[in-house]
Design a protein around this motif. Structure first.
Motif, PDB file in Angstrom:
ATOM      1  N   THR A   1      41.981  43.551  32.560  1.00  0.00           N
ATOM      2  CA  THR A   1      41.174  42.552  32.402  1.00  0.00           C
ATOM      3  C   THR A   1      41.525  41.609  33.788  1.00  0.00           C
ATOM      4  O   THR A   1      42.442  41.146  33.783  1.00  0.00           O
ATOM      5  CB  THR A   1      41.400  41.700  31.148  1.00  0.00           C
ATOM      6  OG1 THR A   1      41.291  42.759  30.069  1.00  0.00           O
ATOM      7  CG2 THR A   1      40.284  40.449  31.084  1.00  0.00           C
TER       8      THR A   1
ATOM      9  N   GLU B   1      40.245  33.321  33.739  1.00  0.00           N
ATOM     10  CA  GLU B   1      40.607  34.820  32.899  1.00  0.00           C
ATOM     11  C   GLU B   1      41.931  35.105  33.331  1.00  0.00           C
ATOM     12  O   GLU B   1      41.999  35.292  34.849  1.00  0.00           O
ATOM     13  CB  GLU B   1      39.633  35.594  33.065  1.00  0.00           C
ATOM     14  CG  GLU B   1      39.968  36.871  32.337  1.00  0.00           C
ATOM     15  CD  GLU B   1      39.757  36.710  30.770  1.00  0.00           C
ATOM     16  OE1 GLU B   1      40.748  37.117  30.044  1.00  0.00           O
ATOM     17  OE2 GLU B   1      38.776  36.016  30.308  1.00  0.00           O
TER      18      GLU B   1
ATOM     19  N   SER C   1      35.523  39.577  33.743  1.00  0.00           N
ATOM     20  CA  SER C   1      35.298  38.423  33.298  1.00  0.00           C
ATOM     21  C   SER C   1      34.686  37.439  34.296  1.00  0.00           C
ATOM     22  O   SER C   1      34.780  37.385  35.200  1.00  0.00           O
ATOM     23  CB  SER C   1      36.499  37.545  32.573  1.00  0.00           C
ATOM     24  OG  SER C   1      35.938  36.410  32.001  1.00  0.00           O
TER      25      SER C   1
ATOM     26  N   LYS D   1      34.579  34.276  33.641  1.00  0.00           N
ATOM     27  CA  LYS D   1      35.639  33.231  33.773  1.00  0.00           C
ATOM     28  C   LYS D   1      36.485  33.045  34.809  1.00  0.00           C
ATOM     29  O   LYS D   1      37.215  34.065  34.885  1.00  0.00           O
ATOM     30  CB  LYS D   1      36.322  33.084  32.106  1.00  0.00           C
ATOM     31  CG  LYS D   1      35.431  33.003  30.995  1.00  0.00           C
ATOM     32  CD  LYS D   1      36.450  33.015  29.737  1.00  0.00           C
ATOM     33  CE  LYS D   1      35.721  33.131  28.624  1.00  0.00           C
ATOM     34  NZ  LYS D   1      36.540  33.233  27.150  1.00  0.00           N
TER      35      LYS D   1
ATOM     36  N   SER E   1      39.221  38.688  36.573  1.00  0.00           N
ATOM     37  CA  SER E   1      38.136  37.753  37.000  1.00  0.00           C
ATOM     38  C   SER E   1      37.583  37.969  38.213  1.00  0.00           C
ATOM     39  O   SER E   1      38.105  38.852  39.048  1.00  0.00           O
ATOM     40  CB  SER E   1      38.530  36.378  36.800  1.00  0.00           C
ATOM     41  OG  SER E   1      39.429  35.947  37.975  1.00  0.00           O
TER      42      SER E   1
END
Length: 486
Positions: free
Chosen positions: A16, A50, A45, A47, A18
């Protein structure tokens, strides 16, 4: 958005990150793009805040360096460190043998990759002066090595340190900084070429990964290297010299201006009228013409040389000595941890100036506890221009001795009884320190630093000249020998 189908049951890890992570970290972007999509789920992401994370089974990693090493090794069953299934051996081929019991060489190599990545992280928080020192240290390190750890090609550590250097200085300024450090230049060029190959692979995978391909910073421009001239071993010295002369004549003729065409035409006619000697050797007339041309060139070169009483246009590195640097005895009056840089201490250091203690930032938190900093007597390089280190105004450098891979660091200290503010001199060398602007403009510290070391007794020396104060010589605090001082 996901880089691969999140419902895939074959995925072993979930990454994960950004868009900001991808934009600021080209190495992370490349690894994410190259990772096999059937083994990795990449969640990109939108965001900005993130947190970067890697989920592997029940474990979650959040440290960037650990995530990269895991993706290249255990997290994906060594898919990025296996010959034939990966475009590069990101861990030098040393992770896969761990299933059958790692060899000592592989164990040391894996530890070395981790250590060098820590060096890269530390470098990102420092300035160009530290990059220049590192380039000199790497040049010595690569005398007998091709890459940072035993490997057939660049590893994750090579790529990370290379990109950390380029974050501070790239393109033309980097070429100037590298200068005659040929071993470092070779390593930089190889890392650049290998990274460009990885970008090609990542571009092909982008159809499936949907991960934006990073733009690499500008590295060194490889310099043209002339092709060698081969001989068979049965030529004598005169024949070799004649071939070289003939080659030089041909190059000169090709580059001559049109105003010389008539003269060349006459010479060509003369050469045509004179038959060539057997076996391709030059005739007596051709030898004479070549000798006259060489004599003319030598006369032209002599005319262009500056007269003995004329001042040189520039100062060469050989004319600069350690007296150009203003190294003084200092005392750390106060030290505290930098609020945002985990490697940095902020210090107020008394170097005997009427204006009061100087503010200096030092990357010493991995090596010294805060209480070990307070009240410490040290050596300070004072004629460096003030600069900002992660928002802290730093004016000077606390000198330390360190080993080649920067895993061990010791203060360089004056002897007991040395006066605060006293200038450190070097035996047999006279001269006054240069102004800060001249030190920066002429890159004097970068030129002098590679020869600033400790000797076999731990004494700070420059080209064998001992550092001295009124109380005696300066040393590494714990006696580290044959270490770089910076």
């Amino acid at each position: 958005m996901t880089g691969s189908d999140p419902s895939s049951r074959s995925a072993l890890a979930t990454l994960t990150l950004s868009s900001q992570n991808l934009a600021s970290d080209p190495l992370l972007a490349l690894i994410a793009a190259i990772s096999p999509p059937y083994q990795t789920t990449v969640i990109l992401s939108k965001k900005k805040d993130e947190a970067l994370s890697l989920l592997t089974g029940p474990d979650t990693l959040t440290h960037r360096n650990a995530i990269l090493r895991s993706l290249c090794g255990m997290a994906l069953h060594n898919a990025l460190d296996t010959l034939g299934s990966s475009p590069a051996l990101f861990l030098g081929g040393h992770s896969a043998p761990s299933f059958a019991g790692a060899s000592p060489v592989s164990a040391l190599a894996m530890a070395g990759i981790s250590s060098w990545m820590s060096v890269a992280s530390s470098l990102r928080e420092q300035g160009k002066e530290e990059v220049a020192v590192l380039i000199g240290q790497l040049n010595e390190y690569f005398v007998a090595r091709s890459f940072l750890v035993p490997s057939s090609g660049p590893t994750l550590a090579d790529f990370d340190l290379y990109l950390a250097i380029l974050e501070k200085v790239s393109g033309g300024p980097l070429d100037e900084m590298v200068g005659s450090n040929v071993h470092t230049r070779r390593w930089l060029e190889q890392c650049d070429a290998s990274l460009k190959d990885l970008v090609v692979v990542a571009s092909k995978n982008a159809v499936f990964s949907k991960i934006p391909i990073p733009t690499l910073p500008q590295g060194l421009e490889p310099k043209a290297r002339p092709l060698p001239v081969f001989f068979y071993g049965d030529e004598d010295a005169s024949q070799v010299a004649e071939v070289a002369s003939a080659a030089g004549t041909a190059v000169a003729a090709a580059a001559a201006s049109s105003s010389d065409k008539s003269n060349k035409s006459n010479k060509a006619d003369t050469n045509k009228a004179t038959p060539a000697a057997k076996g391709g050797e030059l005739t007596d007339e051709q030898k004479k013409a070549a000798a006259e041309k060489r004599a003319q060139k030598n006369a032209e070169k002599a005319a262009k040389k500056p007269k003995a009483d004329a001042a040189p246009a520039t100062t060469s590195a050989d004319e600069i000595n350690i007296s150009a640097l203003d190294i003084r005895v200092g005392k750390i009056m106060k030290a505290w941890e930098h609020e945002s840089a985990e490697k940095l201490y902020c210090e107020e250091v008394d170097v005997g100036e009427e204006s009061g203690p100087r503010k200096i930032a030092s990357g010493l938190r991995p090596f010294y506890k805060l209480e070990e900093m307070q009240g410490r007597t040290v050596l300070v390089l004072c004629n460096l221009k003030a600069r900002s280190l992660v928002g802290f105004p730093s004016h000077g450098m606390v000198l330390c001795a360190s080993n080649a891979d920067h895993t061990s660091v010791e203060f360089a200290v004056p002897p007991e009884g040395a006066k605060i503010g006293e200038r450190v001199i070097f035996e047999g060398i006279e001269g006054e320190p240069e102004a800060e602007n001249k030190v920066a403009k002429k890159k004097m510290f970068e030129k002098l630093a590679p020869d600033l070391k400790t000797d076999e007794n731990g004494v700070v020396v420059w080209k064998g000249h001992k550092s001295m104060t009124s109380a005696g010589s300066c040393k590494a605090v714990n006696g580290m020998v044959n270490a770089q001082v910076a």
